[in-house]
Design an enzyme around this catalytic site. Structure first.
Site, PDB file in Angstrom:
ATOM      1  N   CYS A  89      71.457  44.104  35.555  1.00  0.00           N
ATOM      2  CA  CYS A  89      72.326  43.243  34.757  1.00  0.00           C
ATOM      3  C   CYS A  89      72.517  41.914  35.475  1.00  0.00           C
ATOM      4  O   CYS A  89      72.691  41.892  36.702  1.00  0.00           O
ATOM      5  CB  CYS A  89      73.675  43.944  34.557  1.00  0.00           C
ATOM      6  N   LEU A  90      72.506  40.841  34.722  1.00  0.00           N
ATOM      7  CA  LEU A  90      72.736  39.526  35.309  1.00  0.00           C
ATOM      8  C   LEU A  90      74.118  39.433  35.948  1.00  0.00           C
ATOM      9  O   LEU A  90      74.318  38.665  36.885  1.00  0.00           O
ATOM     10  CB  LEU A  90      72.574  38.434  34.250  1.00  0.00           C
TER      11      LEU A  90
END
Length: 156
Positions: A89-90
């Protein structure tokens, strides 16, 4: 258009429940463009509005085929099957983890023109939809992960 700063785990906005978009106007369409630009700049395959500090029920997804799904007020209406796969996930840049998700989903959302759309998805697209819609409810993949490891590869 502009690249926005992606919030990281620990920021309280990422744990908030997003509000529905009431009206699709120039601000909303500009936000969709900025989200897409940010997703590409960060080498992600999806981005939810809360990840850039906007508590709106909006996500953008491109699983690598340069088809951008812009989803306003998305809802998963059906889930089938189960698969465990590695996700990143960013907003959680330092870890990946195994997460159990449905392998098939049906999703309903509004597009930027205000039209109600229906999408059937499996594989990576189904996983990305579930991952991004979790953000709208203040859920990060690490909240569901059965294991976490230091990040070494691509993100979801």
């Amino acid at each position: 258009m502009s690249v926005m700063k992606v919030l990281v785990a620990g920021n309280p906005l990422l744990k908030e429940v997003s509000k529905p978009v009431e009206k699709i106007d120039k601000r909303i369409t500009r936000l969709l463009k900025n989200m897409t630009e940010t997703m590409y700049a960060e080498n992600g395959i999806g981005l939810a509005a809360p990840q850039i500090g906007e508590l709106k029920r909006m996500v953008v997804i491109d699983i690598g085929d340069h088809v951008v799904y812009e989803m306003i007020n998305p809802v998963i209406t059906k889930k089938e099957g189960s698969v465990v796969g590695s996700e990143g996930c960013l907003s959680v840049p330092d870890f990946t983890g195994d997460v159990e998700r449905a392998e098939y989903v049906e999703c309903e959302f509004t597009n930027r023109q205000g039209e109600r759309m229906f999408l059937q998805a499996q594989g990576l697209l189904a996983i990305a939809i579930q991952h991004e819609l979790d953000h709208l409810d203040g859920i990060l993949f690490i909240d569901k992960a059965v294991s976490l490891v230091p990040r070494q590869d691509e993100q979801v």
